[in-house]
Design a protein around this motif. Structure first.
Motif, PDB file in Angstrom:
ATOM      1  N   ARG A  97      16.220 -39.092 -21.370  1.00 47.79           N
ATOM      2  CA  ARG A  97      15.235 -41.131 -22.526  1.00 47.79           C
ATOM      3  C   ARG A  97      14.452 -40.038 -23.720  1.00 47.79           C
ATOM      4  O   ARG A  97      14.923 -40.580 -24.390  1.00 47.79           O
ATOM      5  N   HIS A  98      14.825 -39.075 -23.672  1.00 46.98           N
ATOM      6  CA  HIS A  98      14.889 -38.141 -25.051  1.00 46.98           C
ATOM      7  C   HIS A  98      15.714 -38.768 -26.064  1.00 46.98           C
ATOM      8  O   HIS A  98      16.196 -39.216 -27.302  1.00 46.98           O
ATOM      9  N   LEU A  99      17.025 -38.393 -25.517  1.00 45.78           N
ATOM     10  CA  LEU A  99      18.350 -39.694 -26.584  1.00 45.78           C
ATOM     11  C   LEU A  99      17.914 -41.279 -26.779  1.00 45.78           C
ATOM     12  O   LEU A  99      17.900 -41.343 -27.970  1.00 45.78           O
ATOM     13  N   GLU A 149      23.227 -31.172 -30.366  1.00 42.17           N
ATOM     14  CA  GLU A 149      21.843 -31.196 -30.927  1.00 42.17           C
ATOM     15  C   GLU A 149      20.422 -31.313 -31.054  1.00 42.17           C
ATOM     16  O   GLU A 149      19.889 -31.012 -30.654  1.00 42.17           O
ATOM     17  N   GLN A 150      20.427 -33.011 -31.186  1.00 43.26           N
ATOM     18  CA  GLN A 150      19.082 -33.590 -30.402  1.00 43.26           C
ATOM     19  C   GLN A 150      19.280 -32.753 -29.031  1.00 43.26           C
ATOM     20  O   GLN A 150      17.915 -32.323 -28.843  1.00 43.26           O
ATOM     21  N   LEU A 151      19.744 -32.682 -28.032  1.00 44.05           N
ATOM     22  CA  LEU A 151      19.559 -32.073 -26.199  1.00 44.05           C
ATOM     23  C   LEU A 151      18.999 -30.665 -26.680  1.00 44.05           C
ATOM     24  O   LEU A 151      18.057 -30.332 -26.282  1.00 44.05           O
ATOM     25  N   GLN A 152      19.896 -29.795 -27.794  1.00 43.96           N
ATOM     26  CA  GLN A 152      19.495 -28.343 -27.681  1.00 43.96           C
ATOM     27  C   GLN A 152      18.160 -27.994 -28.108  1.00 43.96           C
ATOM     28  O   GLN A 152      17.797 -27.193 -27.982  1.00 43.96           O
ATOM     29  N   GLN A 153      17.776 -28.769 -29.549  1.00 43.14           N
ATOM     30  CA  GLN A 153      16.254 -28.878 -30.007  1.00 43.14           C
ATOM     31  C   GLN A 153      15.679 -29.643 -28.977  1.00 43.14           C
ATOM     32  O   GLN A 153      13.927 -28.336 -28.783  1.00 43.14           O
ATOM     33  N   TRP A 154      15.453 -30.099 -27.576  1.00 46.09           N
ATOM     34  CA  TRP A 154      15.070 -30.797 -27.640  1.00 46.09           C
ATOM     35  C   TRP A 154      14.199 -29.907 -26.559  1.00 46.09           C
ATOM     36  O   TRP A 154      12.861 -29.376 -25.835  1.00 46.09           O
ATOM     37  N   LEU A 155      15.378 -29.236 -25.780  1.00 40.74           N
ATOM     38  CA  LEU A 155      15.434 -27.972 -25.047  1.00 40.74           C
ATOM     39  C   LEU A 155      14.730 -27.097 -25.244  1.00 40.74           C
ATOM     40  O   LEU A 155      13.672 -26.329 -24.423  1.00 40.74           O
ATOM     41  N   ALA A 156      15.045 -26.987 -26.079  1.00 40.80           N
ATOM     42  CA  ALA A 156      14.119 -25.247 -27.153  1.00 40.80           C
ATOM     43  C   ALA A 156      12.573 -25.657 -27.132  1.00 40.80           C
ATOM     44  O   ALA A 156      11.961 -24.946 -26.580  1.00 40.80           O
TER      45      ALA A 156
END
Length: 241
Positions: free
Chosen positions: A204-206, A225-232
């Motif tokens: 959903r974030h993507l 990159e988007q997923l790693q930033q969101w995960l952090a």
């Protein structure tokens, strides 16, 4: 003419054709198919996110005789007021379903669930209670007794294979009218923990990021990159770690 994808986020649709039937839900699907015909008292549960809400909404869509209420864990009210409110909605329906949010419930809500189970028994109404009880929850003895002694426990489980996970994620994206590309799903599965709730939230974030940045065809590096930033930012960890 090619239909243009809407830029606005759309609510998730609960469509029978979007349901992915896999080994973790097969037994539950079969049991609910019998319940909607023969009745009974069921407790639909799981150890983690497994699609219970989606399945109940599909059942409701296919069977208009089923009345459904959703229990919000944030609502603070007396058990008497809640039971009265729920009963007004359910009383004329031949089949009752209750979908409880998987979060710690106020004691008043817990007691209201106990009283609703008792009313269903007294009125001979088939009852389907969907509830993943958090491990730290301390239930009133009367509710605990009804869950384990009156309701038949039906278990669901998230998919264990990548193929089923891929199908579920693709189905979710389609329900948002997002034409997600295979490399996006592959990167998602390789980047995030293999938990259905995290994967769906990450997807959903993507979807939101691709709309915001106008990237209909994102590359693997950008997706990662988007997923790693969101995960952090989300501070989500892998429970198996």
């Amino acid at each position: 003419m090619r239909q243009q994808t809407l830029r606005l986020p759309l609510p998730e649709r609960y469509d029978y054709h979007a349901w992915v039937r896999h080994a973790g839900v097969e037994a539950a699907c079969n049991r609910l198919a019998l319940w909607i015909v023969h009745g009974g008292m069921l407790w639909l549960t799981s150890s983690s996110v497994a699609g219970k809400t989606h399945l109940i909404r599909l059942l409701r869509h296919e069977h208009p005789t089923l009345a459904l209420i959703e229990v919000d864990a944030s609502v603070q009210s007396s058990s008497l007021a809640l039971v009265r409110q729920w009963h007004e909605h359910l009383q004329d329906a031949p089949f009752w379903a209750v979908d409880v949010q998987a979060a710690p419930l106020p004691r008043g809500t817990q007691l209201a669930l106990f009283h609703l189970i008792e009313r269903a028994r007294d009125m001979h109404r088939p009852l389907l209670l969907s509830w993943r009880v958090p491990a730290e929850t301390r239930l009133p003895p009367e509710l605990s007794t009804r869950l384990r002694g009156v309701l038949e426990r039906v278990e669901m489980a998230p998919p264990s294979r990548d193929g089923a996970l891929h199908e579920i994620l693709l189905s979710a994206a389609r329900s948002w009218q997002w034409e997600v590309e295979p490399r996006v799903l592959e990167t998602l599965l390789h980047t995030l923990p293999r938990r259905l709730d995290i994967l769906l939230a990450g997807l959903r974030h993507l979807e939101e990021c691709t709309r915001l940045h106008r990237k209909p065809h994102p590359g693997r590096g950008w997706v990662r990159e988007q997923l790693q930033q969101w995960l952090a930012r989300s501070a989500i960890g892998d429970p198996g770690a």
